[in-house]
Design a protein around this motif. Sequence first.
Motif, PDB file in Angstrom:
ATOM      1  N   UNK A   1      37.928   3.908  -7.278  1.00  0.00           N
ATOM      2  CA  UNK A   1      38.431   2.724  -8.133  1.00  0.00           C
ATOM      3  C   UNK A   1      37.405   1.832  -8.582  1.00  0.00           C
ATOM      4  N   UNK A   2      37.835   1.048  -9.522  1.00  0.00           N
ATOM      5  CA  UNK A   2      37.025   0.161  -9.974  1.00  0.00           C
ATOM      6  C   UNK A   2      37.590  -1.126 -10.409  1.00  0.00           C
ATOM      7  N   UNK A   3      37.166  -2.284  -9.932  1.00  0.00           N
ATOM      8  CA  UNK A   3      37.920  -3.528 -10.039  1.00  0.00           C
ATOM      9  C   UNK A   3      36.866  -4.733 -10.694  1.00  0.00           C
ATOM     10  N   UNK A   4      37.579  -5.272 -11.814  1.00  0.00           N
ATOM     11  CA  UNK A   4      36.769  -6.607 -12.380  1.00  0.00           C
ATOM     12  C   UNK A   4      37.781  -7.611 -12.107  1.00  0.00           C
ATOM     13  N   UNK A   5      37.109  -8.571 -11.532  1.00  0.00           N
ATOM     14  CA  UNK A   5      38.131  -9.958 -11.620  1.00  0.00           C
ATOM     15  C   UNK A   5      37.269 -11.146 -11.475  1.00  0.00           C
ATOM     16  N   UNK A   6      37.636 -12.214 -10.959  1.00  0.00           N
ATOM     17  CA  UNK A   6      37.037 -13.499 -11.008  1.00  0.00           C
ATOM     18  C   UNK A   6      36.771 -14.128 -12.496  1.00  0.00           C
ATOM     19  N   UNK A   7      35.533 -14.566 -12.757  1.00  0.00           N
ATOM     20  CA  UNK A   7      35.233 -15.247 -13.860  1.00  0.00           C
ATOM     21  C   UNK A   7      34.244 -14.285 -14.532  1.00  0.00           C
TER      22      UNK A   7
ATOM     23  N   UNK B   1      41.516   4.752 -10.380  1.00  0.00           N
ATOM     24  CA  UNK B   1      42.189   3.676 -10.775  1.00  0.00           C
ATOM     25  C   UNK B   1      41.208   2.432 -11.233  1.00  0.00           C
ATOM     26  N   UNK B   2      41.336   2.207 -12.426  1.00  0.00           N
ATOM     27  CA  UNK B   2      40.760   0.776 -13.057  1.00  0.00           C
ATOM     28  C   UNK B   2      41.597  -0.351 -12.894  1.00  0.00           C
ATOM     29  N   UNK B   3      41.190  -1.372 -12.192  1.00  0.00           N
ATOM     30  CA  UNK B   3      42.080  -2.598 -12.246  1.00  0.00           C
ATOM     31  C   UNK B   3      41.300  -3.594 -13.091  1.00  0.00           C
ATOM     32  N   UNK B   4      41.663  -4.427 -13.990  1.00  0.00           N
ATOM     33  CA  UNK B   4      41.329  -5.405 -14.631  1.00  0.00           C
ATOM     34  C   UNK B   4      42.000  -6.686 -14.425  1.00  0.00           C
TER      35      UNK B   4
END
Length: 197
Positions: A84-90, A105-108
């Motif tokens: 999985x890869x996640x990109x969050x925050x600012x 899974x990629x979560x944006x």
Amino acid sequence: MDSDRPVPVREMRASDADRERVAELLHDAVTDGRLTMEEHSERIEAVYRARTLGELTAFTRDLLPAEQQPFKVDAQNLLALFGSQRRDGRWVVPARLPVAALFGTVELDLRQAILQRRHITLDVSALCGRLRLIVPDGVEVRVTGRTVLSSARQGRRQDLPEEGPVVEVTGTLLFGSVKVVRPKRPWRASLRRGRRS
């Protein structure tokens, strides 16, 4: 200046809240001894003079690991390969972002994100992979890519502003899925609390 060309990610203007976020991190760093008082004073002055997000990243680069930096201004492609890869925050979402999910899974999470343009394109390649989008109110998501034995769930219907931001999902999904998660309406949350009491 060409108005159709997006401003480079690192050159996007910083807000007062962005500068305050960096100032808080510098305060923590001088409190626990990672910065001297003199270094802190120099950096704080420069932070409040900074105009772009790219400039602000320089002040915390040597204080925090990459995943804890207050801003993510790189425009790297996202690849989830058997994980999985996640990109969050600012973080800054570039005008076109290639995304690949191969048995992963990629979560944006776009709730605190800065969109480089009003219309963002996610160019997705998914093989037995999933894309999960968490979007704030007012953001329209359009799935226009080619789907083969795949699913796309848009979440609850919204009344969207005509000139609001658009995230378009293009590309190819084979045995994959796109799921859009939207914030819960306040009245629904209060209704659930009422049922419990």
